[in-house]
Write an enzyme that holds these catalytic residues in place. Structure first.
Site, PDB file in Angstrom:
ATOM      1  N   ASP A 480       1.327  -0.887  -0.355  1.00  0.00           N
ATOM      2  CA  ASP A 480      -0.128  -0.357   0.113  1.00  0.00           C
ATOM      3  C   ASP A 480       0.264   1.669   0.439  1.00  0.00           C
ATOM      4  OD1 ASP A 480      -2.458   1.467  -0.018  1.00  0.00           O
ATOM      5  OD2 ASP A 480      -3.345  -0.138   2.352  1.00  0.00           O
ATOM      6  N   ASP A 550     -10.489   1.683  -2.713  1.00  0.00           N
ATOM      7  CA  ASP A 550     -11.635   2.119  -1.776  1.00  0.00           C
ATOM      8  C   ASP A 550     -12.293   1.384  -1.582  1.00  0.00           C
ATOM      9  OD1 ASP A 550      -9.045   1.208  -0.579  1.00  0.00           O
ATOM     10  OD2 ASP A 550      -9.056   3.022   1.081  1.00  0.00           O
TER      11      ASP A 550
HETATM   12  C1  GLA Z   1      -5.759   1.875   2.164  1.00  0.00           C
HETATM   13  C2  GLA Z   1      -6.397   1.068   1.538  1.00  0.00           C
HETATM   14  C3  GLA Z   1      -7.790  -0.492   2.127  1.00  0.00           C
HETATM   15  C4  GLA Z   1      -6.661  -0.703   3.381  1.00  0.00           C
HETATM   16  C5  GLA Z   1      -6.324   0.726   4.685  1.00  0.00           C
HETATM   17  C6  GLA Z   1      -5.933   0.185   5.606  1.00  0.00           C
HETATM   18  O1  GLA Z   1      -6.728   2.583   2.488  1.00  0.00           O
HETATM   19  O2  GLA Z   1      -6.982   0.642   0.223  1.00  0.00           O
HETATM   20  O3  GLA Z   1      -7.624  -1.777   1.964  1.00  0.00           O
HETATM   21  O4  GLA Z   1      -5.733  -1.691   3.424  1.00  0.00           O
HETATM   22  O5  GLA Z   1      -5.184   1.283   3.043  1.00  0.00           O
HETATM   23  O6  GLA Z   1      -4.994   1.218   6.407  1.00  0.00           O
END
Ligand code: GLA
Length: 731
Positions: A480, A550
């Site tokens: 990420d 997300d």
């Molecule tokens: C980002 C990712 C999510 C999750 C969060 C965790 O927003 O896109 O899928 O993994 O971080 O903090």
């Protein structure tokens, strides 16, 4: 040979099966653009070069008093700087004497078999059965010694031309680059639309179509990553172009950092396109003997609308981009802990979720954020990649063993590029983050960005991430990157070179990925940046799949995945079924629809499976079974957008067709319903016209021609957000 030089006309010709690309060296040594588009016979195209006296257009010295030769309006392959071309330039320099002039004239060329290679940056690779030829043309500025080398690799059968540019300083003084586009393309007219994919966090890659208008229209990112805001992909197309008709030109950048794609309609109603590293906040000093490499751009042309353009990109990105062996293998169906538990979990809770997931037919359990350091919310802990034993009593390796004992594979989340101020890493190395001296810090999600332009930081990261991978049996990593970069200043660069920081960051990131991801081909890496904030071909070079957004709301996902599908293959788009009310929008959609939408990508789950009823688990089990049965068709077939979520208020539909046209899967989601509604039909695409097809579960047989012209009725009984899939088999 797909690349030819015609000495009579001083012309370079690039030919793929269906396209031609021509350029010509002018009598004064400038490289002029003649043509790119549908394949044309070998003909003399000199008549396309404008020869008229334009009152206010400057004429270069070598043209003497020939007032018909001006760079102000001639179509060029790569522009000069400061020599009377007033359109958006391909290159901007500051020479040793302070002048901002670059006048590249053809000083040599090379044609060879195979593809050029880029060092330190991702690029397409030729497969053994590809015929690829390369042309390099050198444009030298005599006065400064600065030389631009234009590279073109022609994938003959795949109808793709890749371009890149290298700047070499053959002079005796340093030259500062302030812009170096990867591609410039001049059109002699401008009756086109410019299509870009604009968005924001949780609403990425919205299809945005703008008629080209006078002035400059520029999209890009200055956020340090390719970003949610715009994608490094754009289409120039005929005003009336649609899925099946019209000429379309695609520009896709294999780059994960700040980029710009610019379109200028000039005073003579001609269009110039530039794409490359964003010149904003960029500069790079090239000392004598040194060089600078621009990222690669991938060009495609379709004379038959967007669907064909997408197929060209899907095919080449599926076959010639990703280094992971998983790119060509079925991916496991995952269940991810994020929307199931956020930061609030321990091993008992996780094992409970995993146990129920087994019952759903899931293959792999992914432990998302919160398993390391002091991380009970998103304010601390990033950088401390040591397991939190309060949450996971037997550590990562213990949890992995227990997950494997259930018959599942195991994956984890990491965010290596970031650091929290409240972390041991930050306390030990406060100078390792991007932060300008004497200025207050700007935080994003309360975190700071590690300075990957530094070798020591990269070395640390390589060791830290490889360490996690050796600690336990891990088959999947979600990588990420959760904030936009600001306060750009690197402690190891001189004041005059701070403009290099962000590109050096990206080169550092690629180096870390070379040393971590490419060294672990047995692990599936899934890209992520707050969802789809770094969904670009360069990330797909390393990672076969990317978490698309997300936003897991099935209705919003119709738009997000629709936009994503223009350039990116369906088997790169990770998409999960989550609970209702949806956590991002509060909307209710049927579980069946959430499954159908997720299968327009790589199916996965992101929910607390212990809270599902037996019926719901059975629905999921069927989804997984159906998905696995149709995986090859979805992942490797040709993709057709049948009804757009932007244009059709009633339903969105799409279709996968196997390359041999024997199988097809049509999916449709009803997005609005009216009282006493009309009967609607969905017209299929890509089938064999002459062949007969049967629809699974239905009586009757239909010709491909009928299904494509009259269509299939949209089941009248469907209510809002309900959906249906049709499986077709050729008889
Ligand atoms: C980002 C990712 C999510 C999750 C969060 C965790 O927003 O896109 O899928 O993994 O971080 O903090």
């Amino acid at each position: 040979m797909a690349v030819k030089y015609n000495a009579d006309g001083n012309t370079f010709i690039l030919e793929t099966r269906d396209t031609s690309y021509l350029m010509k060296v002018s009598r004064y040594g400038n490289l002029l653009h003649l043509y790119y588009g549908e394949r044309i016979p070998d003909e003399n195209l000199d008549y396309l070069i404008q020869v008229c006296d334009r009152g206010f257009s400057p004429n270069p010295n070598e043209a003497g008093n020939d007032r018909t030769f001006s760079l102000d309006y001639l179509a060029q392959e790569y522009s000069t700087d400061g020599k009377g071309d007033y359109r958006i330039p391909s290159i901007e320099v500051v020479n040793g004497d302070g002048s901002q002039i670059f006048s590249g004239k053809v000083s040599g060329y090379r044609i060879y078999k195979g593809k050029y290679a880029l060092e330190g940056m991702p690029s397409l690779k030729a497969a053994s059965r590809d015929t690829v030829d390369t042309l390099e043309i050198e444009l030298r500025d005599k006065e400064s010694g600065g030389t631009v080398i234009l590279f073109y690799s022609v994938f003959e059968e795949k109808n793709i031309v890749t371009r890149t540019v290298r700047f070499v300083n053959n002079g005796s003084e340093a030259i500062r680059l302030e812009k170096l586009a990867s591609v410039t393309m001049d059109f002699k007219d401008s009756d086109y639309d410019f299509i870009v994919f604009a968005g924001r966090h949780t609403m990425e890659r919205e299809f945005t179509r703008i008629p080209v208008q006078s002035g400059v229209h520029s999209v890009g990112s200055s956020r340090g990553a390719s970003s949610h805001q715009y994608n490094p992909f754009a289409i120039v197309c005929d005003g009336g172009a649609g899925e099946d008709h019209g000429r379309c030109f695609g520009y896709s950048l294999v780059y994960s950092g700040n980029f710009a794609i610019e379109a200028e309609k000039d005073q003579f109603k001609q269009l110039r396109i530039n794409a490359g590293i964003n010149p904003q906040d960029f500069s790079w000093t090239v000392n004598p003997g040194e060089q600078f490499q621009a990222p690669e751009a991938v060009l495609a042309f379709s004379g038959e609308g967007f669907a064909r353009l997408s197929h060209l990109y899907h095919d080449i990105y599926r076959e010639n981009l990703c280094r992971s062996p998983y790119a060509k293998k079925p991916r496991p169906v995952v269940i991810n802990s994020w929307e199931a538990a956020y930061f609030d979990f321990d091993d008992t809770k996780l094992l409970g979720i995993a146990k129920q997931a087994v019952d759903m037919g899931v293959d792999l359990f992914v432990l998302d954020d919160g398993w390391f350091g002091k991380r009970d919310d998103d304010n601390s802990g990033l950088g401390d990649w040591k397991v939190n034993l309060k949450k996971l009593k037997r550590g990562i390796s213990g949890l992995s063993e227990e997950i494997h004992a259930l018959g599942l594979q195991f994956g984890i989340w990491i965010e290596p590029e970031m650091v929290s101020e409240d972390s041991e890493l930050f306390r030990a190395h406060p100078d390792w983050c991007l932060k300008a001296p004497g200025r207050p810090m700007t935080r994003g999600r309360n975190q700071l960005v590690l300075d990957l332009s530094r070798q020591d930081v990269c070395d640390y990261l390589i060791e830290a991430v490889n360490g996690i991978l050796h600690e336990a049996k891990i088959e999947y990593v979600k990588w990420d990157m959760n904030r936009s970069i600001s306060d750009v200043w690197s402690g190891l660069l001189d004041a005059g070179r701070q403009g290099e920081t962000l590109h050096r960051y990206i080169l550092g990131l690629y180096h870390v990925m070379d040393e971590v991801i490419l060294k672990h081909p047995e692990v599936i890496f899934c890209g992520c940046a707050g969802g789809g904030g770094r969904f670009d071909p360069a990330m797909l070079f390393y990672q076969p799949q990317i978490w698309c957004s997300d936003n897991t709301d099935a209705k919003n996902r119709l738009k997000i995945q629709y936009g994503t599908s223009f350039a990116y293959p369906i088997n790169t788009i990770e998409s999960h079924v989550s609970v209702c009310p949806n956590h991002q929008t509060g909307r209710y959609t049927p579980l069946k629809t959430r499954g159908i939408v997720s299968m327009d990508g790589i199916l996965g789950y992101e929910l607390d499976s212990t809270k599902l009823s037996e019926e719901e688990k059975a629905v999921c089990r069927e989804q997984v079974k159906f998905y696995k049965k149709n995986y090859r068709l979805i992942a490797e077939g040709d993709y057709y957008r049948l009804a757009s979520p932007y244009e059709n208020p009633y339903f969105t539909a799409w279709q996968h067709v196997s390359k041999d046209k024997k199988k097809s899967l049509v999916s449709l989601v009803l997005t609005d319903k009216e009282g006493n509604d009309a009967q609607r039909y969905v017209k299929l695409k890509g089938l064999d016209r002459e062949a007969m097809y049967r629809i699974e579960g239905q009586k009757g047989r239909y010709s491909g021609a009928l299904l494509m012209n009259a269509g299939l009725p949209v089941p009248y009984e469907l209510d809002e957000y309900e959906s249906v899939s049709f499986c077709l088999r050729r008889i």
